[in-house]
Motif scaffolding. Structure first.
Motif, mmCIF file in Angstrom:
data_model
loop_
_atom_site.group_PDB
_atom_site.id
_atom_site.type_symbol
_atom_site.label_atom_id
_atom_site.label_comp_id
_atom_site.label_asym_id
_atom_site.label_seq_id
_atom_site.Cartn_x
_atom_site.Cartn_y
_atom_site.Cartn_z
ATOM 1 N N GLY A 79 -6.527 -8.035 -0.174
ATOM 2 C CA GLY A 79 -6.260 -6.946 -0.863
ATOM 3 C C GLY A 79 -6.840 -5.572 -0.253
ATOM 4 N N SER A 80 -7.408 -5.706 0.894
ATOM 5 C CA SER A 80 -7.642 -4.139 1.580
ATOM 6 C C SER A 80 -6.260 -3.332 1.580
ATOM 7 N N TYR A 81 -6.521 -2.084 1.347
ATOM 8 C CA TYR A 81 -5.571 -1.025 1.549
ATOM 9 C C TYR A 81 -5.866 0.012 2.132
ATOM 10 N N PRO A 82 -4.857 0.614 3.092
ATOM 11 C CA PRO A 82 -5.379 1.604 4.045
ATOM 12 C C PRO A 82 -5.172 2.977 3.248
ATOM 13 N N ASN A 83 -6.019 3.016 2.175
ATOM 14 C CA ASN A 83 -5.742 4.480 1.445
ATOM 15 C C ASN A 83 -5.896 5.677 2.426
ATOM 16 N N ALA A 84 -6.974 5.714 3.316
ATOM 17 C CA ALA A 84 -7.006 6.981 3.852
ATOM 18 C C ALA A 84 -5.962 7.352 5.032
ATOM 19 N N PRO B 15 -0.708 -1.486 -10.759
ATOM 20 C CA PRO B 15 -1.886 -0.866 -10.041
ATOM 21 C C PRO B 15 -1.600 -0.267 -8.808
ATOM 22 N N TYR B 16 -0.206 -0.784 -8.181
ATOM 23 C CA TYR B 16 0.085 -0.220 -7.005
ATOM 24 C C TYR B 16 0.656 1.152 -7.056
ATOM 25 N N ILE B 17 1.679 1.463 -7.959
ATOM 26 C CA ILE B 17 2.155 2.593 -8.615
ATOM 27 C C ILE B 17 1.165 3.490 -8.952
ATOM 28 N N LEU B 18 0.161 3.089 -9.742
ATOM 29 C CA LEU B 18 -0.810 4.049 -9.980
ATOM 30 C C LEU B 18 -1.621 4.643 -8.908
ATOM 31 N N ARG B 19 -1.946 3.537 -7.865
ATOM 32 C CA ARG B 19 -2.724 4.106 -6.644
ATOM 33 C C ARG B 19 -1.797 4.867 -5.835
ATOM 34 N N GLY B 20 -0.376 4.719 -5.779
ATOM 35 C CA GLY B 20 0.481 5.642 -5.345
ATOM 36 C C GLY B 20 0.448 6.966 -5.771
ATOM 37 N N ALA B 21 0.443 6.934 -7.069
ATOM 38 C CA ALA B 21 0.383 8.245 -7.768
ATOM 39 C C ALA B 21 -0.973 9.150 -7.367
ATOM 40 N N THR C 172 6.058 3.655 -2.954
ATOM 41 C CA THR C 172 5.405 2.737 -3.313
ATOM 42 C C THR C 172 6.241 1.890 -4.148
ATOM 43 N N TYR C 173 7.027 2.286 -5.250
ATOM 44 C CA TYR C 173 7.692 1.389 -5.883
ATOM 45 C C TYR C 173 8.981 0.676 -4.812
ATOM 46 N N GLN C 174 9.672 1.417 -4.102
ATOM 47 C CA GLN C 174 10.579 1.116 -3.388
ATOM 48 C C GLN C 174 9.991 0.052 -2.477
ATOM 49 N N SER C 175 9.031 0.130 -1.892
ATOM 50 C CA SER C 175 8.329 -1.020 -1.075
ATOM 51 C C SER C 175 7.959 -2.169 -1.964
#
Length: 293
Positions: A8-13, A215-221, A277-280
């Motif tokens: 679940g790691s995510y390349p936020n930076a 959670p992904y869309i919130l993270r994208g926002a 994020t939504y599209q992906s």
């Protein structure tokens, strides 16, 4: 021993950096447009029509001409031009000419051939060659006016060049927006790609698409918000450095429009983050299990 990535790691930076760079470039184009429009506005406000007066006109006649000029709708009423009509005597005009050319024409002419005049600043709405021609004809009908002079073709040249500048900046901004959206979209797609098995696991235990996406869309926002704030901060920082180091640039600043620009950059960052994020996510939510490999 190399550190293993957590599930679940995510390349936020990486995503935030891509968004920040993208939004900064778009905002920079907007900043150039704001300041170029202000520059054009200042140039227009300083364009003058010179109204030369007949030599036989008395002081009362000059006052009468001034009264008529003040009633004209094309005389600038902008706050930046508190004195849109200025009287220039022939002695002042001679002094200006001598200072500009370094030649005293009165020495060999024996007299001052210049005339008293009014310098009239015209409103921005009349900054077109056809309208200036109409203004010239209108003022020349006033009793006591000898001639009306302005820099012909200047308005058309400025308007033509400004249109070209805006077209170039708009085209550049549009191209950059398309390229940047594609790059950011691909970056987010790669990030979601690393989450594809986690998404499939959530589907297998009965999670709905809305539950997975939230959670992904919130993270994208959030990523879009951080990118927008950083880009806005960089824009304001660049603008302040430029104002302090470039003489005369302070007069081009319109802080209310810069605030609106920063708000637009922030909103654009949030929209790009959410939409990408939504599209992906939608792609992987519909994908068959075999396709995940």
């Amino acid at each position: 021993m190399p550190k293993k990535k957590k599930i679940g790691s995510y390349p936020n930076a990486m995503i935030v950096m891509s968004l920040t760079a993208a939004l900064f470039l778009i905002g920079f184009c907007g900043l150039l447009v704001i300041q170029s429009k202000k520059l054009v506005s200042i140039i227009r406000q300083n364009i003058e029509v010179r109204v030369f007066i007949d030599k036989e006109v008395t002081k009362a006649g000059q006052d009468s001409i001034l009264t008529v000029l003040k009633t004209k709708p094309y005389v600038s009423a902008a706050i930046e031009t508190p004195t849109p009509i200025t009287f220039v005597s022939k002695e002042e005009a001679a002094k200006e000419f001598i200072e500009g050319t370094k030649e005293d024409f009165t020495a060999f002419l024996g007299e001052n051939p210049l005339r008293d005049s009014y310098r009239v600043k015209i409103g921005e709405d009349y900054f077109e060659e056809s309208k200036l021609q109409q203004i010239k004809k209108d003022i020349e009908t006033i009793k006591g006016v000898y001639e009306v002079v302005y820099q012909e073709d200047l308005a058309d040249n400025i308007n033509r060049n400004v249109t070209k500048i805006y077209a170039v900046l708009a085209s550049f901004a549009l191209i950059m927006l398309i390229i940047i959206v594609l790059l950011v979209n691909n970056t987010i797609k790669l990030a979601i790609y690393s989450q594809r098995f986690l998404i499939r696991s959530m589907q297998l235990v009965g999670a709905t698409n809305g539950f997975i996406q939230r959670p992904y869309i919130l993270r994208g926002a959030m990523q879009g918000t951080i990118g927008g704030v950083l880009a806005g901060g960089l824009l304001i920082g660049l603008q302040q450095v430029a104002v302090r180091n470039v003489e005369g640039l302070a007069m081009l600043q319109e802080y209310d429009k810069i605030v609106i620009l920063v708000a637009v950059v922030l909103a654009l960052g949030i929209m790009i983050g959410i939409a990408s994020t939504y599209q992906s996510l939608a792609r992987y939510l519909r994908m068959a299990l075999d396709d995940l490999y």
